[in-house]
Motif scaffolding. Structure first.
Motif, PDB file in Angstrom:
ATOM      1  N   ALA A  18       0.858  -1.171   0.179  1.00  0.00           N
ATOM      2  CA  ALA A  18      -0.060  -0.131  -0.085  1.00  0.00           C
ATOM      3  C   ALA A  18       0.682   1.226  -0.058  1.00  0.00           C
ATOM      4  CB  ALA A  18      -0.816   0.136   1.177  1.00  0.00           C
ATOM      5  N   MET A  19       0.280   2.299  -0.680  1.00  0.00           N
ATOM      6  CA  MET A  19       1.174   3.635  -0.761  1.00  0.00           C
ATOM      7  C   MET A  19       1.085   4.143   0.682  1.00  0.00           C
ATOM      8  SD  MET A  19       0.096   6.632  -3.276  1.00  0.00           S
ATOM      9  CE  MET A  19       0.724   8.389  -3.314  1.00  0.00           C
ATOM     10  N   GLN A  20       0.036   3.794   1.322  1.00  0.00           N
ATOM     11  CA  GLN A  20      -0.138   4.754   2.763  1.00  0.00           C
ATOM     12  C   GLN A  20       1.216   4.442   3.532  1.00  0.00           C
ATOM     13  OE1 GLN A  20      -0.424   3.022   6.049  1.00  0.00           O
ATOM     14  NE2 GLN A  20      -1.786   4.550   7.167  1.00  0.00           N
ATOM     15  N   ALA A  21       1.760   3.401   3.425  1.00  0.00           N
ATOM     16  CA  ALA A  21       2.985   3.178   4.330  1.00  0.00           C
ATOM     17  C   ALA A  21       3.969   4.165   4.115  1.00  0.00           C
ATOM     18  CB  ALA A  21       3.400   1.641   4.234  1.00  0.00           C
ATOM     19  N   LEU A  22       3.992   4.679   3.010  1.00  0.00           N
ATOM     20  CA  LEU A  22       5.021   5.886   2.615  1.00  0.00           C
ATOM     21  C   LEU A  22       4.627   7.223   3.400  1.00  0.00           C
ATOM     22  CD1 LEU A  22       5.415   5.490  -1.188  1.00  0.00           C
ATOM     23  CD2 LEU A  22       6.926   4.415   0.812  1.00  0.00           C
ATOM     24  N   ALA A  23       3.397   7.521   3.613  1.00  0.00           N
ATOM     25  CA  ALA A  23       3.142   8.643   4.478  1.00  0.00           C
ATOM     26  C   ALA A  23       1.691   8.625   4.982  1.00  0.00           C
ATOM     27  CB  ALA A  23       2.834   9.744   3.048  1.00  0.00           C
ATOM     28  N   PRO A  24       1.575   7.870   6.283  1.00  0.00           N
ATOM     29  CA  PRO A  24       0.507   7.526   7.028  1.00  0.00           C
ATOM     30  C   PRO A  24      -0.228   9.002   7.556  1.00  0.00           C
ATOM     31  CG  PRO A  24       2.386   6.369   7.869  1.00  0.00           C
ATOM     32  CD  PRO A  24       2.742   6.985   6.762  1.00  0.00           C
ATOM     33  N   ASP A  25       0.629   9.945   7.537  1.00  0.00           N
ATOM     34  CA  ASP A  25       0.143  11.219   7.873  1.00  0.00           C
ATOM     35  C   ASP A  25      -0.800  12.031   6.647  1.00  0.00           C
ATOM     36  OD1 ASP A  25       2.691  11.756   6.520  1.00  0.00           O
ATOM     37  OD2 ASP A  25       2.879  13.767   7.381  1.00  0.00           O
ATOM     38  N   ARG A  26      -0.616  11.427   5.591  1.00  0.00           N
ATOM     39  CA  ARG A  26      -1.226  12.192   4.240  1.00  0.00           C
ATOM     40  C   ARG A  26      -1.958  11.346   3.649  1.00  0.00           C
ATOM     41  NH1 ARG A  26      -2.187  17.350   4.843  1.00  0.00           N
ATOM     42  NH2 ARG A  26      -0.656  18.240   6.269  1.00  0.00           N
ATOM     43  N   VAL A  27      -2.010   9.975   3.804  1.00  0.00           N
ATOM     44  CA  VAL A  27      -2.856   9.196   2.878  1.00  0.00           C
ATOM     45  C   VAL A  27      -3.774   8.444   3.640  1.00  0.00           C
ATOM     46  CG1 VAL A  27      -2.500   7.171   1.384  1.00  0.00           C
ATOM     47  CG2 VAL A  27      -0.514   8.628   1.402  1.00  0.00           C
ATOM     48  N   ILE A  28      -4.987   8.434   3.138  1.00  0.00           N
ATOM     49  CA  ILE A  28      -6.163   7.764   3.572  1.00  0.00           C
ATOM     50  C   ILE A  28      -6.330   6.547   3.064  1.00  0.00           C
ATOM     51  CG2 ILE A  28      -8.759   7.896   4.224  1.00  0.00           C
ATOM     52  CD1 ILE A  28      -8.237  11.018   3.645  1.00  0.00           C
ATOM     53  N   TYR A  29      -5.951   5.445   3.676  1.00  0.00           N
ATOM     54  CA  TYR A  29      -6.196   4.057   3.081  1.00  0.00           C
ATOM     55  C   TYR A  29      -7.567   3.479   2.959  1.00  0.00           C
ATOM     56  CZ  TYR A  29      -5.679  -0.864   2.080  1.00  0.00           C
ATOM     57  OH  TYR A  29      -5.575  -2.163   2.094  1.00  0.00           O
ATOM     58  N   ALA A  30      -8.267   3.034   2.029  1.00  0.00           N
ATOM     59  CA  ALA A  30      -9.487   2.541   1.899  1.00  0.00           C
ATOM     60  C   ALA A  30      -9.406   1.088   1.440  1.00  0.00           C
ATOM     61  CB  ALA A  30     -10.233   3.575   0.896  1.00  0.00           C
ATOM     62  N   GLY A  31     -10.133   0.186   2.041  1.00  0.00           N
ATOM     63  CA  GLY A  31     -10.394  -1.125   1.547  1.00  0.00           C
ATOM     64  C   GLY A  31     -11.819  -1.671   1.921  1.00  0.00           C
ATOM     65  N   SER A  32     -12.152  -2.880   1.358  1.00  0.00           N
ATOM     66  CA  SER A  32     -13.612  -3.194   1.649  1.00  0.00           C
ATOM     67  C   SER A  32     -13.622  -4.741   1.155  1.00  0.00           C
ATOM     68  CB  SER A  32     -14.772  -2.558   0.757  1.00  0.00           C
ATOM     69  OG  SER A  32     -14.639  -3.113  -0.626  1.00  0.00           O
ATOM     70  N   THR A  33     -14.523  -5.377   1.650  1.00  0.00           N
ATOM     71  CA  THR A  33     -14.940  -6.796   1.301  1.00  0.00           C
ATOM     72  C   THR A  33     -15.744  -6.668  -0.053  1.00  0.00           C
ATOM     73  OG1 THR A  33     -16.984  -6.963   2.307  1.00  0.00           O
ATOM     74  CG2 THR A  33     -15.276  -7.344   3.699  1.00  0.00           C
ATOM     75  N   SER A  34     -16.037  -5.880  -0.914  1.00  0.00           N
ATOM     76  CA  SER A  34     -16.701  -5.953  -1.927  1.00  0.00           C
ATOM     77  C   SER A  34     -16.093  -6.923  -3.199  1.00  0.00           C
ATOM     78  CB  SER A  34     -16.965  -4.690  -2.542  1.00  0.00           C
ATOM     79  OG  SER A  34     -17.713  -3.590  -1.628  1.00  0.00           O
ATOM     80  N   LYS A  35     -14.838  -6.866  -3.125  1.00  0.00           N
ATOM     81  CA  LYS A  35     -14.328  -7.632  -4.190  1.00  0.00           C
ATOM     82  C   LYS A  35     -13.595  -8.891  -3.546  1.00  0.00           C
ATOM     83  CE  LYS A  35     -14.616  -4.059  -7.052  1.00  0.00           C
ATOM     84  NZ  LYS A  35     -15.246  -3.300  -6.181  1.00  0.00           N
ATOM     85  N   THR A  36     -13.454  -9.150  -2.452  1.00  0.00           N
ATOM     86  CA  THR A  36     -13.119 -10.284  -1.740  1.00  0.00           C
ATOM     87  C   THR A  36     -14.105 -11.278  -1.311  1.00  0.00           C
ATOM     88  OG1 THR A  36     -13.012  -9.027   0.259  1.00  0.00           O
ATOM     89  CG2 THR A  36     -10.824  -9.387  -0.838  1.00  0.00           C
ATOM     90  N   LEU A  37     -15.236 -10.702  -0.516  1.00  0.00           N
ATOM     91  CA  LEU A  37     -16.238 -11.470  -0.301  1.00  0.00           C
ATOM     92  C   LEU A  37     -17.320 -11.312  -1.291  1.00  0.00           C
ATOM     93  CD1 LEU A  37     -16.380 -10.782   3.585  1.00  0.00           C
ATOM     94  CD2 LEU A  37     -15.679 -13.007   2.349  1.00  0.00           C
ATOM     95  N   ALA A  38     -18.255 -10.266  -1.213  1.00  0.00           N
ATOM     96  CA  ALA A  38     -19.504  -9.960  -2.104  1.00  0.00           C
ATOM     97  C   ALA A  38     -19.614  -8.269  -1.780  1.00  0.00           C
ATOM     98  CB  ALA A  38     -20.576 -10.905  -1.929  1.00  0.00           C
ATOM     99  N   PRO A  39     -20.184  -7.682  -3.169  1.00  0.00           N
ATOM    100  CA  PRO A  39     -20.617  -6.401  -2.896  1.00  0.00           C
ATOM    101  C   PRO A  39     -21.552  -6.116  -1.905  1.00  0.00           C
ATOM    102  CG  PRO A  39     -20.205  -6.827  -5.059  1.00  0.00           C
ATOM    103  CD  PRO A  39     -20.254  -8.051  -4.421  1.00  0.00           C
ATOM    104  N   GLY A  40     -22.593  -7.299  -1.755  1.00  0.00           N
ATOM    105  CA  GLY A  40     -23.822  -7.092  -0.739  1.00  0.00           C
ATOM    106  C   GLY A  40     -23.316  -7.250   0.704  1.00  0.00           C
ATOM    107  N   ALA A  41     -22.230  -7.616   0.925  1.00  0.00           N
ATOM    108  CA  ALA A  41     -21.624  -7.633   2.445  1.00  0.00           C
ATOM    109  C   ALA A  41     -21.763  -6.355   3.015  1.00  0.00           C
ATOM    110  CB  ALA A  41     -20.657  -8.220   2.455  1.00  0.00           C
ATOM    111  N   ARG A  42     -21.461  -4.986   2.151  1.00  0.00           N
ATOM    112  CA  ARG A  42     -21.572  -3.897   2.424  1.00  0.00           C
ATOM    113  C   ARG A  42     -20.550  -3.428   3.636  1.00  0.00           C
ATOM    114  NH1 ARG A  42     -20.966  -2.300  -1.266  1.00  0.00           N
ATOM    115  NH2 ARG A  42     -21.431  -0.191  -0.696  1.00  0.00           N
TER     116      ARG A  42
END
Length: 481
Positions: free
Chosen positions: A301-325
């Motif tokens: 992740a790019m966030q590791a280079l600058a945790p003070d300036r990068v907002i990291y976003a992830g989800s289960t929509s591609k791993t589990l299912a979009p309906g998991a929300r």
């Protein structure tokens, strides 16, 4: 609720309630038939709805059971209802013709062209959802959950899930995360909407978004009052030299640009971070399918280079299912308070049980096992897609071997539209760079491509969808580059 023929209300002994208007003409039997028929015709009783047992309905309406049996039998014969031993009486999926000869359309889906294959991007094979592991997690959660946990939830998310997510993204994506820095969301769409409102309140008026990029993201920004400005994308990813002055943040997909499929080059990652620090701005890193890289280890992740300036976003929509929300943000400290204020203002806290179940799935390894299985399956599909297309065209898929989609360049926007339309007529769903609105509306002539979502079909439908695609691509001369 108990009822009578006079008030037209039925309360089922089975625990369900139904309102029926009995017209009171032609006898009670005919009145009951007419009331049920009208409830189905109007859409109040939709296709598949289960009706009460004849004894229950008769008791609640003050009718004889024989009257109810006769009404049900008549409506089954007419095609309004269906009846089968063990499943009770239900509203039919396909309704009869009305008295005027028009097909009754209320309470069911109107006919549409049959879909024989779905190769739209951004969709995992939801048939592989780890049901058994999920059910096991539900059982553990419900057995161990304390009553107090069912109170109003923390707007940042349940502590158990924030701990589990922080551990997971630190371990698998190299993110600098803690439970305190993690905020749970209903997937990335909600996360971006919350961030956009937050940034707008903090004074941001413009945001840089990749071009091409997902049209919904631009729409979400605009809805919050933030103008999206385009960032050109080439073989090295988004180009930071195109960042205009006064931009509050940049929305990027560094590990696997969506939809072009390239990786943001190291020099450009550093350039975006330098820009953010110089301008008191931020980068939103949408790591939408970062777990899926097939030719080498996933890019961190790019966030590791600058945790003070990068907002990291992830989800289960591609791993589990979009309906998991279910999704998450790892947020720099200065933004946490304003973001949580937005969560409270919009009532965006998530259901407690769903959060605790995902926390359990992560903690007990079920989530990791599912991702590994999915990675193997999608890698096989991408290889098969590339091999089959190579038999009908010399054009290569663009982007790295990763994620849930690949791009196949085509000759022009016109050719792209014709291919997508021809595929849809044949029952194959596809997206294109132009047809799905990926390009910013700048008026310039842009490259064209099919965006092939090879993860979408369930396993039993994958080969058929692939065969249809290969036939389509191999047919029109000049459409493929």
């Amino acid at each position: 609720m108990q009822g009578s023929p006079g008030d037209g209300r039925a309360g089922f002994g089975s625990g369900l309630d139904l309102h029926l208007d009995l017209p009171g003409i032609g006898g009670v039997g005919r009145s009951l038939e007419a009331a049920l028929r009208d409830a189905v015709r109007s859409g109040r009783l939709t296709a598949g709805t289960r009706l009460p047992g004849t004894r229950s309905l008769a008791a609640d309406l003050g009718l004889s059971r024989g009257t109810v049996v006769h009404a049900y039998t008549q409506l089954i014969a007419e095609g309004w209802l269906t009846g089968a031993r063990g499943s009770g009486t239900r509203v039919a999926d396909v309704l009869p013709e009305s008295d005027t000869g028009e097909t009754v359309g209320h309470g069911r889906l109107e006919p549409r062209a049959a879909s024989l294959g779905d190769l739209r991007p951004g969709r995992p094979d939801v048939s592989t959802f780890p049901r058994a592991d999920w059910v096991s997690s539900v059982r553990r959660v419900m057995s161990a959950m304390e009553s107090e946990q069912m109170g109003y939830p923390d707007p940042a998310g349940m502590p158990a899930l924030r701990w589990a997510v922080a551990d997971y993204v630190s371990r698998t994506r190299g993110v600098w995360a803690s439970a305190e820095s993690t905020v749970i969301t209903a997937g990335f769409t909600q996360a971006l909407a919350l961030l956009a409102r937050t940034f707008r309140r903090l004074g941001a008026q413009r945001a840089a978004t990749e071009n091409p990029g997902f049209v919904l993201h631009r729409e979400l920004l605009a809805a919050a009052g933030i103008a999206p400005v385009p960032l050109a994308v080439d073989a090295d990813g988004a180009d930071p030299s195109g960042l205009p002055d006064g931009t509050g943040f940049a929305l990027l997909t560094p590990a696997h640009q969506h939809p072009w499929g390239v990786v943001l080059a190291p020099g450009r990652r550093s350039a975006f971070i330098d820009w953010a620090r110089r301008n008191d701005a931020y980068v939103i890193e949408d790591d939408y399918d970062g777990e899926f890289r097939y030719d080498q280890q996933p890019v961190g992740a790019m966030q590791a280079l600058a945790p003070d300036r990068v907002i990291y976003a992830g989800s289960t929509s591609k791993t589990l299912a979009p309906g998991a929300r279910l999704g998450w943000l790892v947020v720099p400290a200065p933004l946490r308070g304003p973001l949580l204020q937005t969560v409270r203002e919009t009532g965006s806290a998530l259901p407690v049980i769903d959060q605790l179940v995902l926390a359990d799935l992560l903690s007990h390894g079920g989530y990791d096992r599912h991702v590994r299985r999915a990675r193997l399956g999608y890698r096989r599909r991408r290889h098969e897609l590339a091999d089959r297309l190579a038999t009908v065209t010399d054009t290569l898929l663009t982007g790295v071997a990763a994620g849930l989609h690949a791009l196949l360049p085509v000759a022009s926007a016109t050719a792209e539209r014709e291919l997508v339309a021809t595929a849809e007529r044949a029952g194959l769903l596809l997206h294109g760079l132009h047809t799905a609105g990926y390009w910013h509306p700048t008026g310039e002539e842009r490259p064209a491509a099919l965006i092939i979502g090879y993860a979408s079909p369930p396993q039993h439908a994958w080969r058929r969808a692939l065969d249809m695609l290969v036939s389509l691509v191999g047919r029109p001369p000049g459409a493929i580059r």
